[in-house]
Structure formats: C-alpha cells, structure tokens
Design an enzyme around this catalytic site. Structure first.
Site, PDB file in Angstrom:
ATOM      1  CB  CYS A  60      -0.932   0.018   1.208  1.00  0.00           C
ATOM      2  SG  CYS A  60      -2.058  -1.369   1.184  1.00  0.00           S
TER       3      CYS A  60
ATOM      4  CG  ASN B  95      -6.803  -1.052  -0.199  1.00  0.00           C
ATOM      5  OD1 ASN B  95      -5.935  -0.771  -1.023  1.00  0.00           O
ATOM      6  ND2 ASN B  95      -6.537  -1.257   1.081  1.00  0.00           N
TER       7      ASN B  95
ATOM      8  CG  HIS C  84      -3.369   3.395   0.800  1.00  0.00           C
ATOM      9  ND1 HIS C  84      -3.697   2.849  -0.409  1.00  0.00           N
ATOM     10  CD2 HIS C  84      -3.525   2.408   1.717  1.00  0.00           C
ATOM     11  CE1 HIS C  84      -4.046   1.579  -0.231  1.00  0.00           C
ATOM     12  NE2 HIS C  84      -3.945   1.290   1.053  1.00  0.00           N
TER      13      HIS C  84
HETATM   14  O1  UT7 Z   1      -4.531  -1.105   2.691  1.00  0.00           O
HETATM   15  C1  UT7 Z   1      -3.784  -1.833   3.588  1.00  0.00           C
HETATM   16  C2  UT7 Z   1      -4.152  -1.518   4.943  1.00  0.00           C
HETATM   17  N1  UT7 Z   1      -5.404  -2.132   5.284  1.00  0.00           N
HETATM   18  C3  UT7 Z   1      -6.200  -1.545   6.128  1.00  0.00           C
HETATM   19  O2  UT7 Z   1      -5.922  -0.449   6.536  1.00  0.00           O
HETATM   20  C4  UT7 Z   1      -7.421  -2.276   6.606  1.00  0.00           C
HETATM   21  C5  UT7 Z   1      -7.662  -1.996   8.045  1.00  0.00           C
HETATM   22  N2  UT7 Z   1      -8.763  -2.738   8.629  1.00  0.00           N
HETATM   23  C6  UT7 Z   1     -10.037  -2.556   8.259  1.00  0.00           C
HETATM   24  O3  UT7 Z   1     -10.340  -1.787   7.365  1.00  0.00           O
HETATM   25  C7  UT7 Z   1     -11.110  -3.273   9.040  1.00  0.00           C
HETATM   26  O4  UT7 Z   1     -10.529  -3.935  10.142  1.00  0.00           O
HETATM   27  C8  UT7 Z   1     -11.893  -4.305   8.178  1.00  0.00           C
HETATM   28  C9  UT7 Z   1     -12.793  -3.539   7.208  1.00  0.00           C
HETATM   29  C10 UT7 Z   1     -10.955  -5.204   7.438  1.00  0.00           C
HETATM   30  C11 UT7 Z   1     -12.793  -5.172   9.051  1.00  0.00           C
HETATM   31  O5  UT7 Z   1     -13.656  -4.372   9.801  1.00  0.00           O
HETATM   32  P1  UT7 Z   1     -13.809  -4.611  11.375  1.00  0.00           P
HETATM   33  O6  UT7 Z   1     -14.780  -3.635  11.830  1.00  0.00           O
HETATM   34  O7  UT7 Z   1     -12.429  -4.560  11.971  1.00  0.00           O
HETATM   35  O8  UT7 Z   1     -14.432  -6.055  11.440  1.00  0.00           O
HETATM   36  P2  UT7 Z   1     -13.851  -7.401  12.098  1.00  0.00           P
HETATM   37  O9  UT7 Z   1     -12.738  -7.942  11.294  1.00  0.00           O
HETATM   38  O10 UT7 Z   1     -13.632  -7.177  13.551  1.00  0.00           O
HETATM   39  O11 UT7 Z   1     -15.097  -8.356  11.950  1.00  0.00           O
HETATM   40  C12 UT7 Z   1     -16.341  -8.095  12.636  1.00  0.00           C
HETATM   41  C13 UT7 Z   1     -17.330  -9.175  12.253  1.00  0.00           C
HETATM   42  C14 UT7 Z   1     -16.798 -10.574  12.436  1.00  0.00           C
HETATM   43  O12 UT7 Z   1     -17.864 -11.383  12.881  1.00  0.00           O
HETATM   44  P3  UT7 Z   1     -18.016 -11.750  14.447  1.00  0.00           P
HETATM   45  O13 UT7 Z   1     -16.761 -12.491  14.805  1.00  0.00           O
HETATM   46  O14 UT7 Z   1     -18.152 -10.452  15.166  1.00  0.00           O
HETATM   47  O15 UT7 Z   1     -19.254 -12.588  14.471  1.00  0.00           O
HETATM   48  C15 UT7 Z   1     -16.410 -11.015  11.046  1.00  0.00           C
HETATM   49  O16 UT7 Z   1     -16.476 -12.403  10.852  1.00  0.00           O
HETATM   50  O17 UT7 Z   1     -17.675  -9.062  10.868  1.00  0.00           O
HETATM   51  C16 UT7 Z   1     -17.488 -10.325  10.222  1.00  0.00           C
HETATM   52  N3  UT7 Z   1     -17.065 -10.079   8.836  1.00  0.00           N
HETATM   53  C17 UT7 Z   1     -17.938  -9.878   7.839  1.00  0.00           C
HETATM   54  N4  UT7 Z   1     -19.287  -9.868   7.799  1.00  0.00           N
HETATM   55  C18 UT7 Z   1     -19.867  -9.631   6.615  1.00  0.00           C
HETATM   56  C19 UT7 Z   1     -15.804  -9.955   8.359  1.00  0.00           C
HETATM   57  N5  UT7 Z   1     -15.847  -9.699   7.046  1.00  0.00           N
HETATM   58  C20 UT7 Z   1     -17.160  -9.645   6.696  1.00  0.00           C
HETATM   59  C21 UT7 Z   1     -17.820  -9.391   5.488  1.00  0.00           C
HETATM   60  N6  UT7 Z   1     -19.174  -9.397   5.486  1.00  0.00           N
HETATM   61  N7  UT7 Z   1     -17.170  -9.134   4.340  1.00  0.00           N
END
Ligand code: UT7
Length: 335
Positions: free
Chosen positions: A114, A292, A262
């Site tokens: 990135c 992204n 980014h």
């Molecule tokens: O460009 C490189 C750098 N990358 C970044 O900067 C990314 C940084 N991180 C993020 O943008 C966020 O952490 C994400 C968008 C990747 C994820 O969002 P989050 O709010 O941190 O969600 P999470 O990973 O904590 O997941 C929350 C819940 C989980 O379910 P439970 O365990 O709470 O039941 C996941 O299984 O959301 C679930 N989940 C989804 N649900 C529906 C994860 N992905 C999905 C999905 N659709 N695509």
C-alpha cells in the site's frame, strides 16, 4: 539544484464493476456491512485474460506520458510498484519497458504494497534531484481479484480490494519552490505477518512440495490481514507521517490544500480528516468506487482529483500511505 515535478498523470481501471450485492451472491456478506465498515460500494475486477497488472499499468502510463507532453523516448527510467506482479520474476518494470517500446532504460520494481507508490515517488525524486535522470515514469498497478479467497472464509479481505492502475511522470525542474518538497518513509517489520501473503515464497517450503500438496485448503496462498490491528496502526502512522512531512517543510495543517490518503478504508480517511479538522474539499476519497487498489490507489485518486480541477498550481498536496510491512510514508508537494 533540481526538484522533481509531476508533469503527467493517468489511470486505468477495468470496465467490469463488481458491486457489494454481486459479492453477496458468492459469499456470506452484504452491502450494509461492507459500506458501514469500509465505505466501499463497488470495485473493479479484471475479466479478460489480456488484462494484467502490467497491461493496466501500460494504459495508465500512456495517458501520463501524453499529458506530460513527452514521447516514450523521453522516459529515462521506470519504477513500478505492485504486490501483484504478472510473474514471480521478472517484475513488471521490464515488461513496461518492452510494451511501451522504451529505450533500454533501467526498470525498478518496488515491493512496498500500500505504500508502494509513495516509496516509488521517493526513489524517483532522489534520482531526479541528483541530476541522474530527467523524466521518470512511476506506476502503481494491481490485479487483486485473481488472488483473493472469494468464499466466506476470505470475506474479511476479499470485499476490500479492487483492481486498477495509476501512473505519474516525474520531470526535472529548476524551480526549487515547486514539485516534491520532501518524502518520508518508514517500516516496522515486526508486524510483517499481520498483513501478508506468505505463499508463493521460498521462506519455508520447497516448491516441489507445494506442487505435490496442491491443497485447496491451504490458506497461505491468500492474503491474511489482522484487520483491527492494521486499522489501529494505520490511524496512528498516517497522522504521524503527515505531521512529519509538514514539520520538515515548516508547514501547518492549515496549509494543506489537498490530502490524498491511500484508500485503505473510508473510515481511516475520515478519522484522519477529523483529527486534522480538514474540510471535505481538502481530502480526496474514491474508495467508494474502486475499493482498496493498494499501490494504485494514490495515483488513481491523485489523477481523478487533478482531472476534476481540485488541485491547482501552487497548492500544497499531501500524499500519505500505510500498509503491509508495516510500511508507511508521506510525500509533500507544492504543485
Ligand atoms: O490497505 C492496507 C491496509 N489495510 C487496512 O488499513 C485495513 C484496516 N482494517 C479494516 O479496514 C477493518 O478492520 C476491516 C474492514 C478489514 C474489518 O472491519 P472490522 O470492523 O475490523 O471487522 P472485524 O474484522 O472485527 O469483523 C467483525 C465481524 C466478524 O464477525 P463476528 O466475529 O463479530 O461474528 C467477522 O467475521 O464481521 C465479520 N465479517 C464480515 N461480515 C460480513 C468480516 N468480514 C465480513 C464481510 N461481510 N465481508
């Protein structure tokens, strides 16, 4: 004493639009979750075998070279940033040299995910400042879609990333009040595995074993991201490296005319915007349309912002990135 100036910009994205609803048909996800957590509405995925990281980079580069008012023979060096090269080796830099019919100029590949485009601009800037080269073609391009786990298992990663390419021509100027004022690069390798694609790699396994195993359950072939950890680090490092760049040039936050972060996650961009109290017209985001696109996200966003007339002569433009490595960096430009 020379400075380097962006004299041409271009981007290319595949025609094929993939909406959140499209993804919800192939994995357990939904538009509401994706928009709420990331801001993404749709992204582009390549859908013809001809479209590759290199071919998209070449298309973006042609636009940038033309807008710079240059011919391909004027390009002295190529720098290509990607995490999704067409081949394991050689990197796409030499493929661009071939496909654009450039002179036998040097071609360098950057592997900083990135932050790749920010690193690439920094390298190009040094070559121009020393007087070694006059015009450098800098490309960021990615085909993510062919390498993502498009099942529910991979949904935490696969809904975020999209395909596309952006390019810039950096040219020598003797006006040292303009162009790139400074670049600031960082890394913290202790978190390398928090956002990584560990295979294919020669780190732990013999290629012959990998071929023999041919195991579809092997998750190491897909990118792994510890999303929340990456998010927390991103907001801190983005803020730090933007301040570092401003301070190095005796600038204040209020001097920023355009911040192009980014496009990792709209929530990250909004966090930075709120922290710096920047109005909406001073931060450019397009993750809603493209997802992204890693090394391509800054040059695509910069090109769009410029095309829309949001960047004017004399403006202070700040580019900032954070991602896998961890790596992060900023570029401070007087346009
Ligand atoms: O460009 C490189 C750098 N990358 C970044 O900067 C990314 C940084 N991180 C993020 O943008 C966020 O952490 C994400 C968008 C990747 C994820 O969002 P989050 O709010 O941190 O969600 P999470 O990973 O904590 O997941 C929350 C819940 C989980 O379910 P439970 O365990 O709470 O039941 C996941 O299984 O959301 C679930 N989940 C989804 N649900 C529906 C994860 N992905 C999905 C999905 N659709 N695509």
């Amino acid at each position: 004493m020379y400075h380097s100036k962006i004299t041409g910009l271009g981007y290319y994205v595949p025609d094929n639009i993939v909406t959140n609803d499209d993804l919800s048909k192939i994995m357990d996800t939904n538009d509401e979750w994706i928009q709420e957590r990331t801001g993404i509405q749709e992204r582009r995925h390549v859908n013809t075998p001809e479209e590759t990281t290199t071919s998209m980079g070449v298309k973006a580069a042609k636009v940038a070279i033309e807008r710079a008012g240059l011919a391909t023979d004027d390009i002295d060096f190529v720098i290509f940033a990607t995490l999704s090269p067409d081949y394991y080796f050689p990197g796409p830099g030499v493929l661009v040299q071939r496909d654009l019919g450039l002179r036998t100029v040097g071609a360098l590949d950057i592997r900083n995910q990135c932050s790749g485009f920010v690193y690439a601009l920094s390298v190009a800037d040094q070559f121009i400042k020393t007087g070694m080269y006059k015009n450098i073609l800098v490309i960021g391009s990615e085909v993510h879609s062919r390498g993502l786990d498009m099942t529910t298992r991979g949904r935490g990663v696969s809904v975020i990333f999209g395909d596309g390419a952006g390019a810039a021509v950096l040219s020598r100027t003797e006006d040292t009040s303009k162009g790139i004022l400074s670049t600031h690069l960082h890394s913290e390798g202790q978190y390398a595995e928090e956002l990584a694609l560990v295979a294919p790699g020669m780190g732990k396994r013999w290629v012959t074993d990998i071929i023999k195993d041919n195991n579809p359950e092997d998750e190491s072939y897909y990118p792994h991201m510890n999303g929340q950890f990456v998010f927390k680090n991103a907001v801190v490092r983005f803020s730090e490296v933007i301040m570092e760049g401003l301070q190095a040039n005796n600038l204040q936050v209020s001097d920023i005319d355009m911040l192009i972060p980014h496009q990792a996650n709209l929530r990250i961009s909004q966090f930075i915007q709120q922290k710096f109290r920047l109005p909406d017209d001073k931060v450019y985001n397009n993750i809603q349309q493209y997802g992204n696109t890693t090394a391509a996200s800054i040059p695509i966003a910069l090109t769009e912002a410029w095309e829309k007339g949001k960047i004017k002569e004399g403006d202070v433009v700040v580019l900032a990135a954070f991602g896998s490595g961890f790596t992060w960096g900023s570029v401070i430009i007087r346009w």
